[in-house]
Design a protein around this motif. Structure first.
Motif, PDB file in Angstrom:
ATOM      1  N   TYR A 128      24.383 -98.090  15.932  1.00  0.00           N
ATOM      2  CA  TYR A 128      25.253 -98.426  17.065  1.00  0.00           C
ATOM      3  C   TYR A 128      25.945 -99.764  16.817  1.00  0.00           C
ATOM      4  O   TYR A 128      27.145 -99.918  17.068  1.00  0.00           O
ATOM      5  N   ALA A 129      25.192-100.737  16.324  1.00  0.00           N
ATOM      6  CA  ALA A 129      25.762-102.055  16.061  1.00  0.00           C
ATOM      7  C   ALA A 129      26.862-101.976  15.013  1.00  0.00           C
ATOM      8  O   ALA A 129      27.928-102.589  15.165  1.00  0.00           O
ATOM      9  N   ALA A 130      26.614-101.216  13.943  1.00  0.00           N
ATOM     10  CA  ALA A 130      27.603-101.112  12.871  1.00  0.00           C
ATOM     11  C   ALA A 130      28.887-100.448  13.356  1.00  0.00           C
ATOM     12  O   ALA A 130      29.998-100.874  13.007  1.00  0.00           O
ATOM     13  N   LYS A 131      28.748 -99.430  14.175  1.00  0.00           N
ATOM     14  CA  LYS A 131      29.922 -98.694  14.632  1.00  0.00           C
ATOM     15  C   LYS A 131      30.694 -99.430  15.711  1.00  0.00           C
ATOM     16  O   LYS A 131      31.913 -99.269  15.844  1.00  0.00           O
ATOM     17  N   ASN A 132      29.992-100.264  16.499  1.00  0.00           N
ATOM     18  CA  ASN A 132      30.616-100.891  17.670  1.00  0.00           C
ATOM     19  C   ASN A 132      30.756-102.409  17.552  1.00  0.00           C
ATOM     20  O   ASN A 132      31.007-103.082  18.545  1.00  0.00           O
ATOM     21  N   ASN A 133      30.601-102.916  16.347  1.00  0.00           N
ATOM     22  CA  ASN A 133      30.781-104.345  16.086  1.00  0.00           C
ATOM     23  C   ASN A 133      29.877-105.208  16.954  1.00  0.00           C
ATOM     24  O   ASN A 133      30.304-106.211  17.533  1.00  0.00           O
ATOM     25  N   LYS A 134      28.622-104.813  17.046  1.00  0.00           N
ATOM     26  CA  LYS A 134      27.617-105.595  17.753  1.00  0.00           C
ATOM     27  C   LYS A 134      26.616-106.144  16.743  1.00  0.00           C
ATOM     28  O   LYS A 134      26.609-105.751  15.577  1.00  0.00           O
ATOM     29  N   ILE A 135      25.757-107.030  17.191  1.00  0.00           N
ATOM     30  CA  ILE A 135      24.768-107.643  16.315  1.00  0.00           C
ATOM     31  C   ILE A 135      23.443-106.903  16.450  1.00  0.00           C
ATOM     32  O   ILE A 135      22.972-106.652  17.556  1.00  0.00           O
ATOM     33  N   CYS A 136      22.872-106.562  15.324  1.00  0.00           N
ATOM     34  CA  CYS A 136      21.550-105.928  15.328  1.00  0.00           C
ATOM     35  C   CYS A 136      20.495-107.032  15.261  1.00  0.00           C
ATOM     36  O   CYS A 136      20.541-107.893  14.380  1.00  0.00           O
TER      37      CYS A 136
END
Length: 411
Positions: free
Chosen positions: A241-249
């Motif tokens: 989800y982070a990779a696809k939505n430009n969020k931080i894991c």
């Protein structure tokens, strides 16, 4: 023991600039978690739920905002450097009765004032546990839309609060989402809960905020008490989800299988992501959140952050809560150990070691890495504490005992 001048000479012989290492460490802000001070209870709940447990009954637990802030200030006076405070939404300070979906920045103004007075930053976390609407360990993935909507509203409010922190303090605030959702026994449907979680996150992140003020992270977990068989928010779910939505894991060091090493995950995550976030804890057989020690894994985590030149790309936060020992001492030990690990990493000749590895000089590599273990790191740490105006060695513990005697035991 070597003096600082002798230590500088010894490290200089292997190409390490001690003064540069100390100057670099001085500018690293670690986020000290508020929940160590009161056993994760917060100010809006009397009971801790959601697969989280703080064990022990050591005297002196903070029971109100004034006590918690005083304890934090005491701890920070013994920790070198300037740092951040990591807050949960359940620590709102307000005279009015307000549920979590209605929280606003004004309910955290006292924390902003505290941060300004003490030169601190603030990070934030929505609190999706210890609440009647989280009783079944199902929040953002709950089949009941009304409950999902409540928690979506709470997470939206939390992002607004974190952005307020960032703007008021001129320092990016990390807003991290962790949920306790899962099932105790083998589920009949693994896809559906994760689909609901994805849709909830999509809704939560609809509003855009200035990246100078707000950074969004999401935190996975392998399992928890009460959700042993299935965790909706797994590492794989959030990593994708982070990779696809430009969020931080966010990687919590206690949220993986005991045989997994989070240090090994860091360079891979940094290779494909602009930023990364950490909650550094010490799992003992499971996610037990023990106070972090200066152990091998902590040292490796710090090495990877320095080797990857990522100190300005990674949000470092701590996450442990031990109610069996002096809570302020726990903060001080953990924070100082995180800094010790970073200083050790900064005093390591990484380029020279990498060259040995690339050229296949594994004998020399092993010998060099082993010899580094007895280099005069202690002298450099004492020097760092001295220039930062905090006690050296165990001298800080005398202040802990004084504060316990004069303050904590009288509560």
């Amino acid at each position: 023991m070597a003096s600082i001048d002798e230590a500088k000479e010894v490290y200089g012989q292997i190409g390490v600039d001690v003064d540069k290492a100390v100057e670099t460490l001085k500018n690293v802000r670690i986020s000290m978690h508020c929940w160590q001070g009161d056993d994760v209870l917060g100010f809006d709940s009397k009971e801790l739920t959601g697969g989280i447990s703080a064990t022990g009954n050591y005297p002196g637990r903070a029971t109100n905002p004034d006590q918690l802030m005083a304890d934090m200030k005491e701890a920070l006076s013994l920790i070198p450097g300037k740092h951040k405070i990591n807050l949960h939404a359940s620590y709102a300070i307000t005279d009015e009765k307000v549920d979590r979906d209605k929280l606003e920045p004004k309910h955290f103004k006292a924390w902003v004032d505290f941060a300004k007075e003490n030169g601190l930053g603030l990070d934030f976390n929505p609190t999706l546990f210890s609440h009647p609407k989280a009783a079944d360990n199902l929040t953002l993935s709950n089949p009941d839309k009304e409950i999902r909507d409540f928690w979506i509203a709470h997470c939206k409010a939390s992002r607004k609060i974190a952005a307020y922190f960032g703007k008021e303090l001129s320092m990016t605030s990390l807003n991290n989402i962790w949920i306790p959702d899962g099932y105790k026994d083998v589920p009949a449907d693994r896809f559906g809960p994760r689909k609901r979680l994805k849709e909830a996150l999509d809704e939560i992140f609809t509003e855009n905020y200035d990246g100078k003020y707000l950074a969004d992270s999401i935190e996975g977990k392998v399992f928890g008490i009460g959700v042993e068989s299935y965790t909706v928010g797994s590492h794989e779910f959030y990593m994708n989800y982070a990779a696809k939505n430009n969020k931080i894991c966010l990687l919590d060091t206690g949220h993986f299988h005991p045989m997994e090493m989070v240090s090994d995950k860091i360079p891979t995550m940094l290779l494909f992501n602009k930023n990364l976030a950490l909650h550094v804890s010490r799992p003992v057989r499971w996610d037990s959140d023990h106070v972090i020690l200066l152990d091998d894994e902590l040292k490796e985590i710090a090495k990877e952050l320095v080797r990857c030149d990522a100190l300005n790309r990674v949000f470092i936060g701590l996450d442990f809560f031990d109610a069996s020992i002096n809570r302020i001492s726990a903060w001080v030990v953990g924070m100082r150990n995180m800094e010790k690990a970073l200083l050790l990493a900064l005093l390591t000749p990484h380029k020279a070691l990498k060259k040995m590895q690339d050229e296949g000089n594994f004998t020399e590599l092993m010998a060099s890495m082993e010899e580094l273990k007895t280099y005069p790191f202690g002298a450099v740490w004492d020097y760092y504490c001295q220039v930062q105006g905090v006690p050296q060695k165990k001298e800080w513990f005398k202040e802990i005992k004084r504060y316990e005697r004069e303050v904590l035991v009288k509560r």
